[in-house]
Design an enzyme around this catalytic site. Structure first.
Site, short mmCIF file in Angstrom:
data_model
loop_
_atom_site.label_atom_id
_atom_site.label_comp_id
_atom_site.label_asym_id
_atom_site.label_seq_id
_atom_site.Cartn_x
_atom_site.Cartn_y
_atom_site.Cartn_z
N ASP A 55 45.53 16.69 -37.53
CA ASP A 55 44.87 15.45 -37.56
C ASP A 55 46.01 14.31 -37.99
OD1 ASP A 55 42.32 16.59 -36.65
OD2 ASP A 55 41.58 16.71 -38.61
N ASP A 76 52.14 13.94 -41.43
CA ASP A 76 51.73 12.37 -41.47
C ASP A 76 51.31 11.90 -42.80
OD1 ASP A 76 49.34 13.78 -40.57
OD2 ASP A 76 48.57 11.78 -41.14
N ASP A 98 51.21 19.60 -38.85
CA ASP A 98 49.87 19.27 -39.18
C ASP A 98 48.97 18.80 -37.86
OD1 ASP A 98 47.42 18.39 -40.92
OD2 ASP A 98 48.23 16.31 -40.39
#
Length: 224
Positions: free
Chosen positions: A13, A175, A11
């Site tokens: 961001d 995250d 991922d």
């Protein structure tokens, strides 16, 4: 020894880049132009993860004043948010600790590296280039690259197809619960990072295969 994984997906961001300051700045800049209240960063953090359109919608809902604007005015406000973010995509964002060094080591070890993010596709390469890591990735998929975004497994299936791999040969690092769900839906293993943007919910609750506090721990996982 044959490596357990051949491709590692990431991922963007909240995983590679701490982009919260620029996202908050851009949203608040758009809101300020039309007299809407300014959202604190800790609140904007809880709106990240499903793409820019959802972030904007959540912010607008928070203001409680959407009904003051026509559909055309709201569309223009949304465009202004996108314009501001295009200008601020790497204004005060930064890489998380150990990200660049770890990516360089993984690349040198022969792993195929890819980015899969729900961020608008047009912003993905500029971010990677700004931090000098674009050359490390063999593919970078954004929110408009394919018909479906995370948590749908389509982006991960696409990577498997492009590079001729089975899902178990891919490790996905993220995250948020959308990252872990995408990996689980695709049948690949996942790493959940504790420091990113997960709606203030512990990443362990999503049951990733591995949980890491430090990005560099990925080197230990792939070396098992």
């Amino acid at each position: 020894m044959t490596p357990k994984f051949k491709l590692i997906g990431f991922d963007l961001d909240g995983t590679l880049v701490d982009s919260l300051p620029d996202l908050a700045l851009s949203l608040n800049s758009a809101f300020a132009e039309v007299g809407l209240p300014q959202a604190p960063e800790e609140l904007v953090l809880t709106w990240i993860g499903n793409g820019a359109d959802i972030l904007f919608a959540r912010g607008l809902e928070w203001t409680g004043r959407a009904d003051e604007f026509s559909a055309e005015q709201l569309a223009q406000l949304k465009r202004r948010f996108g314009q501001f973010y295009g200008e601020n995509v790497c204004n005060i964002s930064k890489l998380y600790p150990n990200v660049k060094a770890t990516l360089e080591k993984l690349h040198a070890q022969g792993y195929i590296l890819a980015v899969v993010t729900n961020k608008p596709t047009k912003h993905v390469q500029p971010v990677l280039h700004a931090f000098g890591i674009d050359h490390l990735f063999s593919e970078a998929l954004g929110g408009q690259s394919l018909p479906a975004i995370k948590p749908h497994p389509a982006p991960l299936y696409y990577l498997c197809g492009k590079f001729g791999l089975y899902p178990h040969e891919m490790l996905f690092v993220g995250d948020s619960k959308n990252d872990i769900l995408a990996a689980q839906n695709a049948g690949c293993q996942s790493v959940g990072l504790t420091y990113g943007y997960n709606y203030n919910i512990p990443i362990r609750d999503s049951k990733p295969d591995y949980v890491c506090d430090d990005f560099a721990e990925i080197l230990e996982i792939v070396g098992e």
